[in-house]
Design a protein around this motif. Structure first.
Motif, short mmCIF file in Angstrom:
data_model
loop_
_atom_site.label_atom_id
_atom_site.label_comp_id
_atom_site.label_asym_id
_atom_site.label_seq_id
_atom_site.Cartn_x
_atom_site.Cartn_y
_atom_site.Cartn_z
N LEU B 81 0.85 -1.19 0.00
CA LEU B 81 0.00 0.00 0.00
C LEU B 81 0.89 1.24 0.00
N ALA B 82 0.61 2.18 -0.92
CA ALA B 82 1.33 3.46 -0.97
C ALA B 82 2.84 3.27 -1.06
N ALA B 101 3.87 1.35 2.59
CA ALA B 101 4.71 2.53 2.37
C ALA B 101 6.18 2.17 2.13
N ALA B 102 6.44 0.99 1.56
CA ALA B 102 7.82 0.59 1.28
C ALA B 102 8.54 1.69 0.50
N LEU B 108 1.88 11.19 3.95
CA LEU B 108 1.38 10.51 5.14
C LEU B 108 0.56 9.28 4.74
N VAL B 109 0.82 8.17 5.44
CA VAL B 109 0.03 6.95 5.24
C VAL B 109 -0.60 6.59 6.58
N ARG B 118 6.85 -6.09 7.70
CA ARG B 118 7.68 -5.12 6.97
C ARG B 118 6.98 -3.79 6.70
N CYS B 119 6.19 -3.34 7.66
CA CYS B 119 5.57 -2.02 7.50
C CYS B 119 6.68 -0.97 7.52
N GLY B 120 6.68 -0.09 6.53
CA GLY B 120 7.68 0.97 6.49
C GLY B 120 9.08 0.50 6.14
N ILE B 121 9.19 -0.64 5.45
CA ILE B 121 10.51 -1.13 5.03
C ILE B 121 11.17 -0.11 4.10
N ALA B 122 12.45 0.15 4.36
CA ALA B 122 13.23 1.06 3.52
C ALA B 122 12.59 2.44 3.41
#
Lengths: 296, 228, 433
Positions: B81-82, B101-102, B108-109, B118-122
């Protein structure tokens, strides 16, 4: 690399719609696996009368083979042709029937066996195969299906999922194992025989081997985590039970949806989108390395 | 002045039509997407100040690479997502799968439910606010930006993290390599309060803990061999 | 007494053990595999004589153009020569080096490629065809540059290190490089080996669709793989929707990788091409989904041999850097100060490249004139093309793509088996059924 769909019905009123719902789930995942597809349905009386055994084979195409099976079995058999699959049915034990099939038509690939589950598989697009299987018209208590994108093994019907290697035990897999050759060699030393070069069959044989040694399904799946390396989402069914396991890194997708009427597992939301009451279902992703089971 | 939303029915038209319309010069300001049924790549690559409301579940990469648009998903979302969001906002009322949000750069998500692994990976500068819990390996190698988790965090939170900042209210199953708890100072409380307000949430910033990089992996060192 | 070196514990093995014991760290270096490997040199062309007729060397036309990536209706790359510049990052290379590669490629009508660090304005401005790499790290990745690209190359791996991520040591993380990668200046940067939001061909199919949607289906999508299981990986790239497959063999260079990785993982370029072509032929898409081969291409003979084995084009990386001036004798004194010598310099990870190519040091970077560098690269690409044409005409071909495996024989049993061409003077292809 593939798409997975599984559905266990809790509300008996939904049983007649099992095949249609499962077909819808499967066809929505065809992009994940355009090479081949397969399905196993449990307790569909039209396919397998209660109390009967079945062994399903890829149709050997030789005209007299059902008679040869009956002769080898020394009992009556009834063969139902379902798309590229032939379902051999008898009132004997599955072991006796499987032995007779093997003796009479050794060239036929056996793809499933059991007293509850009937396995159907073939090469090609899921929509074509589910139509050939007449899946829309089938009912049952639970079903498991798969669309395949072959990674390192051949695109042949025998490499399609589900792998049903022991009575009513069916497995589908999304991912790829990185040490399956070693596990295969180990199982061979224990006398286990294989039908394909597919890595997923190794997992099915391993689970069957462990359950034959006394493990419960949950225990056998817990052993998978320690023995198999690589990436996998596995859905495994036995008579009355549906189980899910993802590897400890859990890259391959899996979504579970659960209502009072059913529990479903799929690779993606879109496979669940048409299930009745999905709007209010409890939806979650299985945690890595954890075995989940549901019993109907 | 309120304008009527342009409605796109994905049961009747392919995702391609929707995305092409959103990419056209001067698109209508408001869009409503119905019957997404878990389709992939809905509202991908939008670069316009539009509001897009999607009624139902979406598949992979919804609102991927978003620029300037405000996307609202009333349902659940699949993987990514996003992903690579640059600006604008993406909000979903349900839960999202892995890799939310990778590599997101800005904007903003907001996920009202839970996220998978892995939320917010990289992450590279975007902000992520999750009302529920996040799965394992969240904030893996996150470089910049902020991740706020109102529920719990799965195993190996913030593994190999760079300069992203993490705020978690609930339990952390375990911290990943080189991720440590850090003191919550006034500036962090203020930053977190701003993020929660921006995301429309009313949690108390004082109930959160802060995590970030110990910066022990910033230079290769053979003594760290077990960490790699 | 005659001293005898051990073949097992030779000077390199001894030095490696001593080095490990001294430092406690594994060796990181640039360049590609140094060990002897079966390569294009082990193949020879069968020129025409009586049974076949050659084309007139300087008069009769031998086409060199190639179209990459039109399979799904995107605007394909139309290249005048089948030699492209491989992906190398801004970060690993200096900005003037990236610009020079763009200038050189554009002058001969071919493409160049970004790398693990994003697109610089310099390379975009000076490249008529620029391929934008989409990498696991996503450093510098943004949709504006994606839409500015002429093709997108989804990178799964590279030949020097299939299965491995990249690294860029702190010496080269200048303020500009750090800003483009959103990293602190001066840290040792490690790139992941898997993409953050997809794993496997089923997910890749959806990812490729996303890239197409984001670019309104105008931009071709290539998939780059490091050679290890090229038959399966090529087939899966095609099934996932690739418009072209880029296949990088183990001789492919790198800016910084563990030496153990460079020398021991992956398969030689020569061994990778035929299995990849098998996959394309079995799927009925050979020459429709183009195959771009890289990893140790140096001469026009290499170009012709790769194409004869089934490639549609090749890419050069290390050779392009050498053309730019890397390892040039004019820097002999500087190389000596670094403990190296022209022809031996491999410490691209170190940031002190005397030629000003693999460095971010402002003074060293200033040594490379991008205009002169571009002229040299263009010259080199022209020579590669003319050499390949020379061979093709001798084989009676009016286009480079008419070269075929039957134009080749092998000098060694190994090369014959890998390239599946007969050992010279025999009809024997080892391993053929």
């Amino acid at each position: 690399m593939c798409g997975i769909a599984a559905l266990q019905v809790r509300d008996p009123a939904l049983r007649p719609r099992l095949g249609a719902l499962l077909a819808g789930m499967t066809c929505r995942l065809v992009d994940r696996g355009p090479d081949a597809a397969g399905v196993a349905v449990y307790d569909e009386p039209g396919l397998l009368p209660a109390g009967w055994s079945n062994v399903s084979v890829l149709d050997p195409g030789r005209p007299d083979w059902p008679d040869a099976v009956a002769a080898a079995l020394g009992a009556e058999v009834d063969v139902r042709h379902v798309g590229p699959t032939a379902v051999v049915r008898s009132r004997t034990t599955t072991a006796a029937l499987a032995g007779a099939v093997r003796t009479a038509v050794p060239e036929a690939t056996r793809i499933g066996r059991g007293r509850h589950a009937v396995t159907l598989k073939g090469v090609g697009l899921a929509a074509d195969l589910t139509e050939a299987f007449g899946l829309d018209a089938l009912g049952g208590t639970q079903g498991i299906a798969h669309t395949r994108m072959a990674t390192e093994s051949a695109v042949v019907a025998s490499g399609s999922h589900p792998f049903s290697v022991d009575d009513d035990l069916c497995l589908v897999h999304n991912g790829s194992f990185s040490n399956h050759a070693t596990v295969r060699r180990t199982l061979r030393r224990h006398g286990v025989e294989f039908d394909s070069d597919n890595d997923s069959e190794v997992a099915a044989r391993f689970i069957g081997h462990r359950m034959a040694a006394g493990d419960t399904l949950t225990e056998a799946l817990e052993r998978v985590v320690g023995v198999f390396d690589g990436f996998y989402t596995l859905v495994v069914t036995t008579a009355g039970t549906l189980a899910v396991l993802r590897d400890p890194i859990a890259c391959k997708p899996a979504v579970v949806a659960e209502t009072a009427a059913w529990v479903a597992v799929a690779s993606e939301y879109r496979a669940l989108a048409e299930l009745p009451g999905v709007e209010t279902a409890r939806i979650f992703e299985p945690e890595p390395g954890r075995v989940y089971t549901w019993t109907s | 002045m309120t304008t009527t939303a342009v409605t796109v029915d994905l049961a009747a038209r392919p995702v391609r039509d929707l995305n092409a319309a959103l990419h056209a010069p001067d698109p209508a300001p408001r869009w409503r997407v119905v019957n997404p049924a878990g389709a992939h790549n809905v509202a991908v690559g939008v670069d316009a100040p539009v509001a897009v409301q999607i009624d139902g579940p979406v598949g992979y990469y919804c609102a991927g690479m978003n620029q300037r648009a405000d996307v609202l998903v009333r349902g659940n979302a699949g993987t990514g997502l996003a992903e690579n969001i640059m600006s604008g906002s993406v909000r979903i009322t349900g839960s999202a799968s892995q890799s939310v949000a990778a590599s997101g750069c800005g904007g903003l998500v907001v996920v009202d439910g839970d996220t998978g692994a892995r939320c917010g990976i990289a992450l590279r500068g975007a902000d992520v606010v999750v009302g529920g819990s996040v799965g394992h390996m969240s904030a893996f190698m996150a470089q910049a930006g902020r991740i706020v988790v109102c529920g719990d965090a799965g195993h190996s939170l913030g593994d190999s993290i760079y300069e992203a900042r993490l705020y978690v209210r609930g339990a952390v199953a375990s911290l990943g390599t080189d991720c440590v708890e850090k003191p919550m100072l006034g500036e962090h409380l203020a930053e977190l309060a701003g993020l929660l307000t921006w995301a429309g949430r009313d949690e108390d910033p004082a109930a959160f803990r802060r995590y970030g990089s110990a910066r022990r992996l910033y230079h290769f060192d053979s003594a760290n061999h077990t960490a790699y | 007494m005659q001293l005898r070196e051990s073949a097992t514990f030779d000077r390199h093995a001894i030095a490696a053990i001593q080095r490990a014991a001294d430092t406690g760290a594994y060796r990181i270096r640039g360049w590609g595999a140094k060990r002897p490997l079966p390569h294009f040199d082990d193949l020879l062309f069968l020129g025409a004589s009586m049974s076949r007729y050659p084309l007139e060397g300087y008069r009769e036309r031998c086409g060199t153009d190639v179209v990459l990536g039109g399979r799904h209706g995107a605007t394909p790359l139309r290249l005048e020569v089948p030699v492209t510049i491989a992906g190398m990052s801004f970060g690993a290379l200096s900005a003037p080096a990236k610009e020079a590669l763009g200038r050189g490629a554009s002058a001969v009508g071919t493409s160049t490629t970004t790398g693990d660090g994003g697109m610089t304005p310099e390379e975009r401005e000076h490249s008529t065809s620029l391929i934008y790499q989409y990498l696991p790290s996503r450093y510098g990745m943004n949709p504006d540059d994606l839409r500015r690209a002429d093709a997108i190359e989804v990178v799964l791996g590279q030949g020097a290190k299939p299965g491995g991520g990249g690294m860029l040591l702190g010496q080269k993380i200048s303020d500009r490089v750090a800003a483009m990668r959103t990293l602190p200046t001066g840290i040792d940067q490690r790139s992941p080996s898997r993409h953050p939001d997809w794993t496997g061909p089923d997910d890749l199919a959806i990812k490729i669709e996303e890239l197409r949607e984001a670019t309104d289906r105008r931009t071709p999508v290539f998939v780059k793989i490091g050679a290890s299981r090229p038959y399966y990986d090529t087939a899966l790239a095609v099934k996932a929707g690739a418009d072209a497959v880029v296949l990088d063999g183990m001789q492919g260079g790198t800016a910084a990788t563990q030496e153990v990785f460079i020398e021991h993982v992956g398969i030689p370029t020569l061994a990778a091409i035929r299995p990849a072509v098998d996959a394309l032929e079995e799927l009925g898409v050979h020459r429709e989904v183009q195959l771009v081969v890289s990893g140790g291409v140096r001469t026009g003979a290499d170009v012709a041999k790769a194409i004869a084995l089934g490639a549609d084009a090749v890419s050069v990386g290390t050779a392009a850097l050498i053309a730019l001036g890397d390892n040039h004798p004019r820097y002999a004194a500087d190389y000596e100060r670094l403990g190296s010598a022209p022809g031996y310099y491999e410490d691209f990870q170190d940031g002190r490249d005397p030629a000003g190519i693999t460095t971010q040091d402002p003074e060293l970077t200033g040594r490379l004139d991008p205009v002169e560098g571009g002229r040299r690269v263009a010259n080199y690409l022209r020579v590669l093309t003319m050499e390949a044409q020379t061979i093709a005409r001798a084989c009676g071909k009016s286009h480079l793509h008419h070269l075929e495996p039957e134009d080749l024989v092998a000098l060694t049993v190994e090369a014959a088996a890998m390239a599946r061409v007969p050992l010279a003077g025999t009809g024997w292809i080892p391993g053929a059924l």
